[in-house]
Motif scaffolding. Structure first.
Motif, short mmCIF file in Angstrom:
data_model
loop_
_atom_site.label_atom_id
_atom_site.label_comp_id
_atom_site.label_asym_id
_atom_site.label_seq_id
_atom_site.Cartn_x
_atom_site.Cartn_y
_atom_site.Cartn_z
N GLY A 40 0.78 -1.23 0.00
CA GLY A 40 0.00 0.00 0.00
C GLY A 40 0.82 1.28 0.00
N LYS A 41 2.14 1.15 -0.06
CA LYS A 41 3.01 2.33 -0.04
C LYS A 41 3.64 2.55 -1.41
CE LYS A 41 4.23 1.96 4.81
NZ LYS A 41 5.29 1.70 5.77
N PRO A 42 3.76 3.81 -1.82
CA PRO A 42 4.47 4.08 -3.08
C PRO A 42 5.96 3.79 -2.91
CG PRO A 42 3.87 6.14 -2.00
CD PRO A 42 3.24 5.02 -1.21
N LYS A 43 6.65 3.64 -4.03
CA LYS A 43 8.09 3.30 -4.00
C LYS A 43 8.89 4.26 -3.12
CE LYS A 43 8.53 -0.34 -6.62
NZ LYS A 43 9.01 -1.60 -6.09
N VAL A 44 8.60 5.54 -3.20
CA VAL A 44 9.39 6.50 -2.42
C VAL A 44 9.25 6.22 -0.91
CG1 VAL A 44 7.63 8.34 -2.32
CG2 VAL A 44 10.06 8.92 -2.20
N ARG A 45 8.07 5.86 -0.46
CA ARG A 45 7.86 5.53 0.96
C ARG A 45 8.53 4.21 1.32
NH1 ARG A 45 6.88 10.23 2.76
NH2 ARG A 45 4.86 11.11 2.34
N GLN A 46 8.54 3.27 0.39
CA GLN A 46 9.23 2.00 0.62
C GLN A 46 10.72 2.25 0.82
OE1 GLN A 46 8.29 -0.63 -2.65
NE2 GLN A 46 6.08 -0.47 -2.30
N HIS A 47 11.30 3.05 -0.05
CA HIS A 47 12.73 3.35 0.04
C HIS A 47 13.04 4.12 1.33
CE1 HIS A 47 13.82 2.74 -4.47
NE2 HIS A 47 12.91 1.88 -4.06
#
Length: 84
Positions: free
Chosen positions: A41-48
């Protein structure tokens, strides 16, 4: 100079990972794959950002660069399937 295994240790200590692989041979530039349910549920930027948070002040200092590929477990399974 920093070791890829130490980066893996720090990430696992701060993030529940289904799969983790960090590589780098010059002690300051690294790349890796991180698979975690926490990414759902998180965009890539939040994952990183979640991964970078486990490394704290090391990012940009001892660790000059960390190129990431992040996946949820479902995305990772699909990626693995595509690879055959």
């Amino acid at each position: 100079m920093f070791d890829a295994r130490e980066i893996e240790r720090l990430i696992v200590a701060g993030l529940d990972c289904d799969f983790l692989q960090i590589e780098g041979d010059d002690g300051v530039h690294f790349s890796g794959i991180v698979v975690s349910k926490a990414f759902e549920g998180k965009p890539k930027v939040r994952q990183h950002q979640a991964v970078y948070a486990t490394l704290g002040k090391l990012m940009g200092n001892e660790i000059h660069a960390l190129q990431l590929n992040t996946y949820t477990p479902a995305q990772w399974a699909e990626f693995q399937k595509e690879l055959g």
